[in-house]
Design an enzyme around this catalytic site. Structure first.
Site, PDB file in Angstrom:
ATOM      1  N   ASP A 296      -5.516  -3.735  -2.558  1.00  0.00           N
ATOM      2  CA  ASP A 296      -5.598  -2.225  -2.529  1.00  0.00           C
ATOM      3  C   ASP A 296      -4.300  -1.913  -3.014  1.00  0.00           C
ATOM      4  O   ASP A 296      -4.174  -0.992  -3.931  1.00  0.00           O
ATOM      5  CB  ASP A 296      -5.871  -1.392  -1.235  1.00  0.00           C
ATOM      6  CG  ASP A 296      -5.063  -1.694  -0.166  1.00  0.00           C
ATOM      7  OD1 ASP A 296      -4.555  -2.579   0.070  1.00  0.00           O
ATOM      8  OD2 ASP A 296      -5.099  -0.624   0.764  1.00  0.00           O
TER       9      ASP A 296
ATOM     10  N   GLU B 263       0.867  -1.034   0.007  1.00  0.00           N
ATOM     11  CA  GLU B 263      -0.190  -0.193  -0.001  1.00  0.00           C
ATOM     12  C   GLU B 263       0.821   1.228  -0.023  1.00  0.00           C
ATOM     13  O   GLU B 263       0.705   2.116  -0.776  1.00  0.00           O
ATOM     14  CB  GLU B 263      -0.894   0.017   1.215  1.00  0.00           C
ATOM     15  CG  GLU B 263      -1.543   1.322   1.650  1.00  0.00           C
ATOM     16  CD  GLU B 263      -1.846   1.115   3.004  1.00  0.00           C
ATOM     17  OE1 GLU B 263      -1.408   2.011   3.790  1.00  0.00           O
ATOM     18  OE2 GLU B 263      -2.800   0.381   3.353  1.00  0.00           O
TER      19      GLU B 263
END
Length: 335
Positions: free
Chosen positions: A109, A52
């Site tokens: 993500d 991330e």
């Protein structure tokens, strides 16, 4: 030398970019959190790096036109955590361990945002990007990280990882992993209509959650609706704080989840503080006066509050990063 190509048909497009007023803040963020080798450092969590964070660094470097930093971050990423058999990344790199990667599972993500950053670099800046990388990441997100909603087989859910436990009647979801704009742009660039359908369904899912008055970090989707997850705390905290940023960035500032998160964060009487952890029963169990967290409420209310390098100096990695991302989201959604 690795052959590098530019994503076909995209780099030649002249994309109008909004002016980013906080160039000094970018320099401060870069100098504090990006090591010389391109590793993005989470200074609170024992100096680890995660997929991330690497993706955030890529997005910010592209947004501020810093190609040298972009290349350093991507180079470290490829050399250290893009090491799975598929095109996804191991989510965590720990400098205190001899093996460095204690958990090779991915976090969807991080992969989604890295692919989007590479797409943006070619399309928006004309920087040379190996088109095979975001194409492969997009392909593997679709193949490995989507699952049917138990309530509607034709509505794909975005799973938190390729190895996430799922059953026909129960799918774990992290609502803050949805970035509709990133998902749709990758879907269009790499012929991945399932990812676009997942973005559409994600918007509906977030609206459903907002209607309950509670936007959690993690939730299980079942045939009967939403349930508390089995392996995660059922609360709204640091993950869910990203929901308004990604929706506003996607041109969805009027989405009910944006106002919903702003309302939840306002549940404190302490001046200049916001709630950053709210339990399922509505109890506020953590508040903060970090400018980055307060900036999210301003974004949700479509207020832009200028900030500077000095604001970032007082913050740790996560609130500082969210403030930078929210600034870019505001600029690009109004650009």
């Amino acid at each position: 030398m690795r052959r590098r190509t530019v994503i076909s048909g995209l780099a030649a497009l002249a994309v109008a970019r909004p002016a980013l007023a906080q160039a000094d803040a970018w320099t401060a963020w870069r100098d504090r959190f990006v090591a010389p080798d391109g590793r993005v450092i989470d200074d609170v969590n024992d100096g680890i790096s995660h997929s991330e964070g690497q993706a955030y660094g890529l997005i910010l470097a592209e947004a501020f036109g810093d190609r040298e930093t972009f290349d350093r971050i991507e180079g470290w990423t490829r050399g250290h955590i893009a090491n799975r058999q598929d095109a996804l990344m191991s989510w965590k790199w720990d400098p205190s361990r001899a093996d460095s990667i204690p958990d090779w599972h991915n976090a969807t993500d991080g992969d989604l945002l890295r692919a989007w950053a590479l797409l943006r670099a070619a399309r928006n800046r004309g920087w040379p990007v190996d088109s095979a990388v975001p194409a492969a990441v997009t392909r593997d997100i679709v193949a490995l990280c989507l699952a049917p909603d138990p309530r509607r087989a034709d509505a794909p859910l975005l799973m938190p990882g390729a190895e996430a436990v799922r059953q026909a009647d129960r799918v774990l979801v992290n609502p803050s992993y949805y970035h509709p704009r990133a998902m749709r742009e990758l879907a269009a660039a790499f012929d991945a209509p399932q990812l676009a359908r997942a973005a559409d369904h994600g918007e509906a899912l977030l609206a459903e959650l907002a209607a309950t008055g509670f936007l959690p970090d993690w939730v299980a989707v079942t045939p009967d609706g939403f349930e508390a997850p089995r392996d995660h705390d059922y609360r709204s905290s640091y993950d869910a704080l990203r929901i308004p940023i990604y929706l506003a960035w996607s041109g969805l500032a009027a989405h009910p989840a944006v106002a919903g998160m702003a309302t939840m964060m306002a549940r404190t009487d302490q001046p200049d503080h916001v709630a950053v952890r709210v339990e399922a029963d509505g109890a506020v169990t953590a508040i903060s006066n970090a400018p980055g967290y307060r900036f999210i409420v301003d974004l949700a209310k479509d207020r832009f509050v200028p900030f500077s390098a000095g604001d970032l100096a007082s913050q740790s990695y996560f609130p500082a990063t969210l403030q930078m991302l929210a600034h870019v989201a505001h600029a690009e959604s109004h650009g």
